[in-house]
Design a protein around this motif. Structure first.
Motif, PDB file in Angstrom:
ATOM      1  N   GLU A  32       0.852  -1.176   0.000  1.00  0.00           N
ATOM      2  CA  GLU A  32       0.000   0.000   0.000  1.00  0.00           C
ATOM      3  C   GLU A  32       0.890   1.228   0.000  1.00  0.00           C
ATOM      4  OE1 GLU A  32      -2.809  -0.074   3.176  1.00  0.00           O
ATOM      5  OE2 GLU A  32      -3.329  -2.156   2.766  1.00  0.00           O
ATOM      6  N   LYS A  36      -4.881   2.662   2.671  1.00  0.00           N
ATOM      7  CA  LYS A  36      -6.312   2.661   2.417  1.00  0.00           C
ATOM      8  C   LYS A  36      -7.072   3.398   3.507  1.00  0.00           C
ATOM      9  CE  LYS A  36      -6.373  -1.718  -0.056  1.00  0.00           C
ATOM     10  NZ  LYS A  36      -6.836  -3.079  -0.066  1.00  0.00           N
ATOM     11  N   GLY A  38      -7.864   3.345   7.805  1.00  0.00           N
ATOM     12  CA  GLY A  38      -8.517   2.387   8.680  1.00  0.00           C
ATOM     13  C   GLY A  38      -8.132   2.678  10.112  1.00  0.00           C
ATOM     14  N   VAL A  64     -11.031  -7.834   5.413  1.00  0.00           N
ATOM     15  CA  VAL A  64     -11.399  -6.531   5.972  1.00  0.00           C
ATOM     16  C   VAL A  64     -10.193  -5.796   6.558  1.00  0.00           C
ATOM     17  CG1 VAL A  64     -13.779  -7.191   6.455  1.00  0.00           C
ATOM     18  CG2 VAL A  64     -12.031  -7.523   8.211  1.00  0.00           C
ATOM     19  N   GLY A  65      -9.025  -6.406   6.473  1.00  0.00           N
ATOM     20  CA  GLY A  65      -7.839  -5.762   7.021  1.00  0.00           C
ATOM     21  C   GLY A  65      -6.614  -6.638   6.908  1.00  0.00           C
ATOM     22  N   GLU A  82      -4.909  -3.835  11.339  1.00  0.00           N
ATOM     23  CA  GLU A  82      -5.404  -2.613  10.706  1.00  0.00           C
ATOM     24  C   GLU A  82      -6.694  -3.005   9.991  1.00  0.00           C
ATOM     25  OE1 GLU A  82      -4.735   1.458   9.142  1.00  0.00           O
ATOM     26  OE2 GLU A  82      -3.100   0.326  10.020  1.00  0.00           O
ATOM     27  N   SER A  84     -10.273  -1.986   7.972  1.00  0.00           N
ATOM     28  CA  SER A  84     -10.843  -0.990   7.074  1.00  0.00           C
ATOM     29  C   SER A  84     -11.819  -0.091   7.838  1.00  0.00           C
ATOM     30  CB  SER A  84     -11.563  -1.699   5.932  1.00  0.00           C
ATOM     31  OG  SER A  84     -12.157  -0.778   5.073  1.00  0.00           O
ATOM     32  N   SER A  85     -11.798   1.189   7.540  1.00  0.00           N
ATOM     33  CA  SER A  85     -12.592   2.156   8.301  1.00  0.00           C
ATOM     34  C   SER A  85     -14.094   1.960   8.157  1.00  0.00           C
ATOM     35  CB  SER A  85     -12.217   3.578   7.905  1.00  0.00           C
ATOM     36  OG  SER A  85     -12.423   3.762   6.523  1.00  0.00           O
ATOM     37  N   ASP A  86     -14.545   1.286   7.116  1.00  0.00           N
ATOM     38  CA  ASP A  86     -15.983   1.078   6.949  1.00  0.00           C
ATOM     39  C   ASP A  86     -16.493  -0.176   7.656  1.00  0.00           C
ATOM     40  OD1 ASP A  86     -14.546  -0.448   5.146  1.00  0.00           O
ATOM     41  OD2 ASP A  86     -16.123  -0.446   3.630  1.00  0.00           O
TER      42      ASP A  86
END
Length: 147
Positions: A32, A36, A38, A64-65, A82, A84-86
């Motif tokens: 990355e 992304k 998170g 999801v992470g 880590e 994902s923020s959603d």
């Protein structure tokens, strides 16, 4: 003058080729570059069974992470993830270490809970299950200690 045009054209193609190679390398390697976004949470395990940094964190088979880091804390493994923020993780979720396939790579599976309370960034998943050890199962079977 003609030679200069050829050199410039070859130079442009070389730069485009190097940029394309760098892009493909980053995509295949799963790196990355810009991140992304998170949040981080962690879980404490008695044994990680070969889980490595960069391993997938999955819920219902969907990534999801990633595992950000694994450190030793009070003689136990602290796995920092880590997420994902959603994606929101409930405080009664269960983290377990699984294997893809029979002898595949390790990943961290999160089984969602039913609580209305969400783990905040920097929070901890309290319930964990260590990985099933194939060697342990074989030795129990071989020595007749199967329960």
């Amino acid at each position: 003058m003609r030679r200069w045009d050829i050199e410039v054209t070859v130079g442009i193609f070389m730069v485009i080729g190097i940029l394309a190679l760098a892009y493909v390398s980053v995509k295949i390697g799963g790196l990355e570059v810009f991140g992304k976004g998170g949040y981080q949470i962690y879980a404490i395990f008695s044994n990680t069974g070969g889980l490595k940094k960069g391993a997938s964190v999955m819920i219902a088979g969907v990534e999801v992470g990633k595992v950000k880091d694994i450190v030793l804390e009070d003689y136990q493994a602290k796995v920092i993830m880590e997420i994902s923020s959603d994606v929101k993780i409930q405080e009664d979720a269960i983290a377990s270490i699984k294997t893809k396939g029979f002898i595949g790579e390790k990943y961290l599976e999160i089984s969602p809970g039913a609580s209305d309370k969400i783990i905040l960034p920097g929070g901890r998943i309290m319930e964990t299950l260590p990985p099933v050890s194939l060697e342990e199962m074989i030795s129990k079977y071989a020595f007749g200690k199967v329960e």
